[in-house]
Write an enzyme that holds these catalytic residues in place. Structure first.
Site, short mmCIF file in Angstrom:
data_model
loop_
_atom_site.label_atom_id
_atom_site.label_comp_id
_atom_site.label_asym_id
_atom_site.label_seq_id
_atom_site.Cartn_x
_atom_site.Cartn_y
_atom_site.Cartn_z
CG ASN A 19 -6.55 4.26 -14.85
OD1 ASN A 19 -6.72 3.54 -15.84
ND2 ASN A 19 -6.66 3.80 -13.61
CG ASN A 53 -9.24 3.95 -6.09
OD1 ASN A 53 -8.61 3.71 -7.12
ND2 ASN A 53 -8.69 4.56 -5.06
CE LYS A 100 -4.39 -26.00 -4.99
NZ LYS A 100 -4.79 -26.68 -6.25
CE1 TYR A 155 -7.90 7.86 -11.95
CE2 TYR A 155 -7.54 9.63 -10.39
CZ TYR A 155 -7.55 8.28 -10.69
OH TYR A 155 -7.21 7.36 -9.74
CE LYS A 181 -0.92 8.69 -8.40
NZ LYS A 181 -0.69 7.52 -7.56
CE LYS A 183 -4.52 7.89 -12.15
NZ LYS A 183 -3.82 6.82 -11.40
CG ASP A 212 -0.42 5.96 -11.71
OD1 ASP A 212 0.07 4.99 -12.29
OD2 ASP A 212 -1.31 5.86 -10.83
CB ALA A 213 2.03 4.71 -17.03
CG ASN A 214 -3.27 3.86 -13.59
OD1 ASN A 214 -3.20 5.09 -13.70
ND2 ASN A 214 -3.68 3.26 -12.49
CD GLU A 238 1.47 5.34 -9.12
OE1 GLU A 238 1.65 6.48 -8.64
OE2 GLU A 238 0.43 4.69 -8.91
CD GLU A 264 -2.07 1.51 -8.35
OE1 GLU A 264 -1.51 2.60 -8.21
OE2 GLU A 264 -3.20 1.38 -8.83
CG ASP A 291 -4.35 -0.23 -0.91
OD1 ASP A 291 -4.61 -0.39 0.31
OD2 ASP A 291 -5.14 0.31 -1.70
CG HIS A 321 -3.42 2.31 -4.60
ND1 HIS A 321 -4.51 1.58 -4.19
CD2 HIS A 321 -3.79 2.93 -5.75
CE1 HIS A 321 -5.50 1.76 -5.06
NE2 HIS A 321 -5.09 2.57 -6.01
CD GLU A 340 -3.02 7.26 -4.44
OE1 GLU A 340 -2.96 6.05 -4.20
OE2 GLU A 340 -3.15 7.73 -5.59
CB SER A 341 -4.60 12.29 0.00
OG SER A 341 -5.64 13.22 -0.06
CE1 TYR A 342 -6.58 7.97 -5.94
CE2 TYR A 342 -7.11 7.11 -3.77
CZ TYR A 342 -6.54 6.95 -5.02
OH TYR A 342 -5.93 5.76 -5.32
O1 LIG Z 1 -6.34 5.19 -11.11
C1 LIG Z 1 -6.22 4.28 -10.30
O2 LIG Z 1 -6.55 3.09 -10.53
C2 LIG Z 1 -5.63 4.59 -8.96
C3 LIG Z 1 -4.17 4.66 -9.00
O3 LIG Z 1 -3.49 4.14 -9.86
C4 LIG Z 1 -3.46 5.39 -7.95
O4 LIG Z 1 -4.10 5.95 -7.08
O5 LIG Z 1 -2.23 5.41 -8.00
MG LIG Z 2 -1.37 4.20 -9.40
#
Ligand SMILES: O=C([O-])CC(=O)C(=O)O
Ligand SMILES: [Mg+2]
Length: 389
Positions: A19, A53, A100, A155, A181, A183, A212-214, A238, A264, A291, A321, A340-342
């Protein structure tokens, strides 16, 4: 009853993808089995859990701190009032003794993984699907077994061209998903736009793309992307900036009217609350992706849901997530907006029980006791090797 053993094994979930922030060439997870002395169908009840993940396996934390605390506790101190089942809140308090506040780092992942296995065991001991138990204890009594799911992928694969990206996305559409989705932020803006337009060119009416820009962008880049992304009707934009940069997230809302998503990488109720207090997230359109498997488990997620309610947010704005069945059960039991689902990644851990089909981006959860892992043969084979050896 008592917990007899807690076992952990670290497993690879590696692949050559990346990503905008990390590659997954060395990615691992922890698989945990909580073995009890309760007998069902002639066998001890074993609860299973694993972390999502993106963070790595947590074997050393589990072995050095959380497992011994639970196994050294007086067994009765971990039980509910009936004395016939575990109380996940008591187990959680036991794990977190002498910890703590703040600095939620990796320990929240270790605790979340064990917590998942505890809830699986609790629901199996009750002889119910976890979603049913959650709806009865914390929800409106009736689970909604149909859950929205979207396909996360897109990805940066080595050598993947635009046609291959389109083929990947077409594969998700063919399997019944209506939201996909991909990246962004792992290449130039110009390249990202080519990739976005390639995906949009194959989406039928009624289907949508999320990006999704992570957490890669600084404010300037996040705003630059926001301006360009505004021309598309995206499902969401995202994690534009650093997950803890609430001011960036709040400022971004002045530049992007469409839905945004984040959360996430927030690993506690307190961090989630800071996002809600200071991050400018809009309860009428934005999405929250906390998550539980990374953030101290469902015991903590229940606190997060309470916090959201106090701030005027509906659980239906949460789409966690991680692509695991734990969040599917929470979604069905407590009315989250989906999960979410991969479809092609992180197997055998992600996904659904065998035979569950995605139709119009909805899955219907079967009636399996616990979280439902036993319904997925390849996953259960790994679990059984750890928990029933
Ligand atoms: O690529 C990743 O680390 C996973 C991620 O952000 C997602 O599933 O939204
Ligand atoms: Mg993400």
């Amino acid at each position: 009853m008592r917990i007899v053993d807690i076992r952990e094994v670290t497993r690879p979930i590696s692949s050559p993808i990346r990503n905008a922030y990390i590659d997954f060439s060395k990615m691992t997870l922890s698989l945990v089995a909580v073995v009890t002395d309760v007998i069902r169908d002639g066998k001890p009840v074993v609860g299973y859990g694993f972390n999502s993940n993106g963070r790595y396996g947590q074997g050393s934390l589990i072995r050095e701190r959380f497992r011994p605390r639970i196994l050294e506790a007086a067994p009765d101190s971990l039980l509910d009032e009936s004395g016939n089942n575990l109380d996940p809140h008591q187990v959680w308090a036991c794990m977190m003794s002498n910890e703590k506040p703040g600095g939620h780092g990796e320990r929240s992942v270790a605790v979340g993984t064990v917590d998942m296995a505890i809830w699986d065991a609790v629901a199996k001991i009750e002889g119910k699907p976890l979603y049913q138990l959650l709806a009865e204890r914390y929800g409106n009594g009736t689970p909604k077994r149909e859950v929205f799911v979207y396909a996360a992928g897109g990805y940066y694969w080595p050598g993947q061209d635009l046609q291959a990206l389109k083929n990947e996305m077409q594969g998700y559409l063919d399997r019944g998903y209506k939201v996909v989705k991909k990246k962004i932020g792992g290449g130039s803006l110009a390249d990202d736009l080519k990739r976005i337009e390639a995906v949009l060119s194959i989406l039928p009416a009624g289907c949508k793309l999320a990006v999704d820009a992570n957490g890669r962008f600084d404010l300037k880049t996040a705003v630059e992307y926001a301006k360009v992304l505004s021309q598309y009707d995206l499902f969401w934009y995202e994690e534009a900036g650093d997950p803890l940069d609430y001011a960036l997230q709040a400022e971004l809302a002045n530049h992007y009217q469409g839905p945004m998503a984040t959360g996430e990488n927030l690993f506690s109720m307190q961090d989630a609350r800071n996002l809600i207090r200071y991050g400018g997230m809009r309860a009428d359109r934005d999405w929250l992706q906390f998550d539980c498997a990374l953030s101290y488990g469902l015991v903590e997620y229940l606190r997060t849901l309470d916090m959201l309610k106090e701030h005027g947010w509906s659980p239906s704005r949460c789409i966690p997530h991680g692509g695991h069945q734990m969040s599917l059960a929470i979604a069905a039991g407590l009315g989250l907006g989906g999960n979410e689902s991969y479809p092609d990644l992180f197997q055998p851990f992600g996904g659904f029980p065998d035979g569950v089909q995605v139709k119009d981006s909805i899955v219907t959860l079967p009636e399996l006791p616990g979280i439902g892992f036993e319904g997925k043969a390849d996953l259960y084979a790994e679990m059984k090797a750890l928990g029933e050896a």
